[in-house]
Design a protein around this motif. Structure first.
Motif, PDB file in Angstrom:
ATOM      1  N   ARG A   3     -28.801 -51.658  -8.005  1.00 41.91           N
ATOM      2  CA  ARG A   3     -27.455 -51.320  -8.471  1.00 41.91           C
ATOM      3  C   ARG A   3     -27.004 -52.286  -9.558  1.00 41.91           C
ATOM      4  NH1 ARG A   3     -25.303 -51.176  -3.788  1.00 41.91           N
ATOM      5  NH2 ARG A   3     -25.860 -48.992  -3.456  1.00 41.91           N
ATOM      6  N   ARG A   4     -27.317 -53.562  -9.400  1.00 41.85           N
ATOM      7  CA  ARG A   4     -26.954 -54.551 -10.425  1.00 41.85           C
ATOM      8  C   ARG A   4     -27.608 -54.218 -11.756  1.00 41.85           C
ATOM      9  NH1 ARG A   4     -28.786 -60.123  -9.109  1.00 41.85           N
ATOM     10  NH2 ARG A   4     -27.818 -60.543 -11.142  1.00 41.85           N
ATOM     11  N   GLU A  59     -26.103 -51.087 -13.372  1.00 40.54           N
ATOM     12  CA  GLU A  59     -24.760 -51.274 -13.917  1.00 40.54           C
ATOM     13  C   GLU A  59     -24.761 -52.114 -15.191  1.00 40.54           C
ATOM     14  OE1 GLU A  59     -22.720 -52.917 -10.598  1.00 40.54           O
ATOM     15  OE2 GLU A  59     -22.413 -50.967  -9.614  1.00 40.54           O
ATOM     16  N   GLU A  71     -27.350 -60.732 -16.440  1.00 47.48           N
ATOM     17  CA  GLU A  71     -28.287 -61.608 -15.740  1.00 47.48           C
ATOM     18  C   GLU A  71     -29.379 -60.789 -15.057  1.00 47.48           C
ATOM     19  OE1 GLU A  71     -30.108 -65.064 -14.386  1.00 47.48           O
ATOM     20  OE2 GLU A  71     -28.679 -64.667 -15.995  1.00 47.48           O
ATOM     21  N   ALA A  72     -29.017 -59.632 -14.511  1.00 50.83           N
ATOM     22  CA  ALA A  72     -30.016 -58.765 -13.880  1.00 50.83           C
ATOM     23  C   ALA A  72     -31.027 -58.266 -14.911  1.00 50.83           C
ATOM     24  CB  ALA A  72     -29.335 -57.583 -13.197  1.00 50.83           C
ATOM     25  N   ASP A 102     -25.742 -55.305 -15.606  1.00 51.28           N
ATOM     26  CA  ASP A 102     -25.473 -56.731 -15.457  1.00 51.28           C
ATOM     27  C   ASP A 102     -26.441 -57.536 -16.339  1.00 51.28           C
ATOM     28  OD1 ASP A 102     -24.225 -58.962 -13.542  1.00 51.28           O
ATOM     29  OD2 ASP A 102     -26.357 -59.378 -13.822  1.00 51.28           O
ATOM     30  N   PRO A 124     -29.077 -53.179  -3.488  1.00 47.05           N
ATOM     31  CA  PRO A 124     -28.101 -54.009  -4.203  1.00 47.05           C
ATOM     32  C   PRO A 124     -28.636 -54.502  -5.549  1.00 47.05           C
ATOM     33  CG  PRO A 124     -28.149 -54.597  -1.882  1.00 47.05           C
ATOM     34  CD  PRO A 124     -29.307 -53.664  -2.115  1.00 47.05           C
ATOM     35  N   TRP A 125     -29.915 -54.896  -5.569  1.00 48.56           N
ATOM     36  CA  TRP A 125     -30.519 -55.359  -6.816  1.00 48.56           C
ATOM     37  C   TRP A 125     -30.625 -54.216  -7.826  1.00 48.56           C
ATOM     38  CZ3 TRP A 125     -31.862 -58.358 -10.541  1.00 48.56           C
ATOM     39  CH2 TRP A 125     -32.949 -58.060 -11.362  1.00 48.56           C
TER      40      TRP A 125
END
Length: 333
Positions: free
Chosen positions: A116-117, A120, A124-125, A122, A113-114
């Motif tokens: 993937r963030r 994508e 903040e990521a 993100d 999940p991390w």
């Protein structure tokens, strides 16, 4: 076995670079730390660093793959020596580029999940990843970089001199013998799997590394097939230890700034990583003409050498300049 096939055009375009960049070196250090090797060059470093990774480093360490190739931070963040410049490249990387870079990497299931963030794009990521990169660099790289940078400068300077004096043939015969073998027109090196690489006129960039997890590595950007691949070779000749300059502060009435002046002292440090005149001007925050003049003074003192690289002028530190960095107390500009 890695087999790299050269044409006459590839030989003409082969060159030496000073570093793979601060981001890639930091990621390499994590791969090295996780590996099971017991190289005497990294034994002391490993014992000092291994127990210090924690929550602040996890956003980056969680992106180490279970198996197979990992992230190419060289492609994502560039090969510059500045950590903040690397972070800036990360923030400006297109989301499509991130997705393609992350595709196919075997991340641990609990970290998917991390990953993937981040892939994508993100915002903040990206920020969390940048902070983790800084934290990993502070722990694993920065305390050892005085020694590491000296080794990089010494090897890249030696390879450049070999290239200038004996050509590419002598340079390829000089790489990590006897592990690497030059059997014209093919360069062979040990590798985890069989790989055949045809350069097809792009040439090859030979780059020393400090935190090299294997004898040699081949780095290339599959999203930009016009760029030459990089063959990384280990720079360390003795164990990596966290140490500053050889003389303690105050043991001498001199420092680099008092000997050379503040700007030229900074220029000498920059050339330890290899620098064009344009890069030197940017790092010193001076005009290109002023940077060229500072380089001329250092060159006349035999502290740096200057050579042409395509349309650019490349400055590199000499053994004398490197000895000065090692033995004279310095203060950061």
């Amino acid at each position: 076995m890695l087999r790299i096939h050269f044409t006459a055009e590839d030989l003409a375009r082969t060159r030496v670079a000073a570093t793979i960049g601060v981001a890639a070196e930091t990621y390499y250090s994590l791969e090295l730390l996780r590996g099971s090797g017991d190289s005497p060059h990294f034994r002391s470093w490993r014992s000092a660093v291994a127990g210090r990774m924690g929550a602040n480093t996890r956003p980056l360490t969680s992106l180490l793959p279970v198996r197979g190739p990992g992230l190419d931070l060289l492609a994502l963040m560039g090969d510059g020596p500045s950590l903040e410049h690397a972070v800036d490249n990360l923030f400006h990387a297109p989301a499509a580029r991130l997705r393609r870079e992350f595709a196919g990497i075997d991340f641990p299931l609990e970290h998917l999940p991390w990953a993937r963030r981040v892939s994508e794009g993100d915002r903040e990521a990206r920020r969390e990843l940048a902070e983790a990169l800084r934290a990993c660099h502070r722990l694993a790289v920065e305390p050892y970089w005085h020694k590491g940078r000296s080794e990089l400068a010494a090897l890249s300077s030696r390879y450049t001199n070999v290239l200038l004096e004996g050509g590419v043939d002598l340079l390829l015969r000089s790489l990590c013998a006897p592990l690497v073998r030059w059997r014209p027109p093919v360069l062979e090196a040990p590798y985890p799997r069989g790989v055949e690489v045809h350069l097809r006129g792009r040439g090859l960039i030979i780059t020393p590394t400090v935190f090299s997890p294997r004898a040699v590595s081949l780095l290339w950007d599959p999203l930009d097939t016009t760029q030459p691949p990089r063959l990384t070779v280990p720079a360390l000749r003795e164990p990596l230890a966290g140490a500053g300059p050889s003389f303690a502060a105050g043991s001498s009435g001199r420092n680099l700034e008092s000997l050379l002046g503040r700007t030229r002292a900074a220029a000498l440090r920059v050339t330890a990583e290899g620098s064009t005149t344009t890069e030197l001007a940017r790092r010193l925050n001076v005009s290109a003409a002023a940077a060229s003049q500072h380089a001329k003074v250092l060159r006349n003192a035999d502290l740096i050498t200057t050579s042409r690289r395509g349309g650019s002028v490349l400055h590199r530190i000499t053994p004398l300049g490197l000895a000065l960095l090692r033995t004279v107390t310095t203060t950061e500009p």
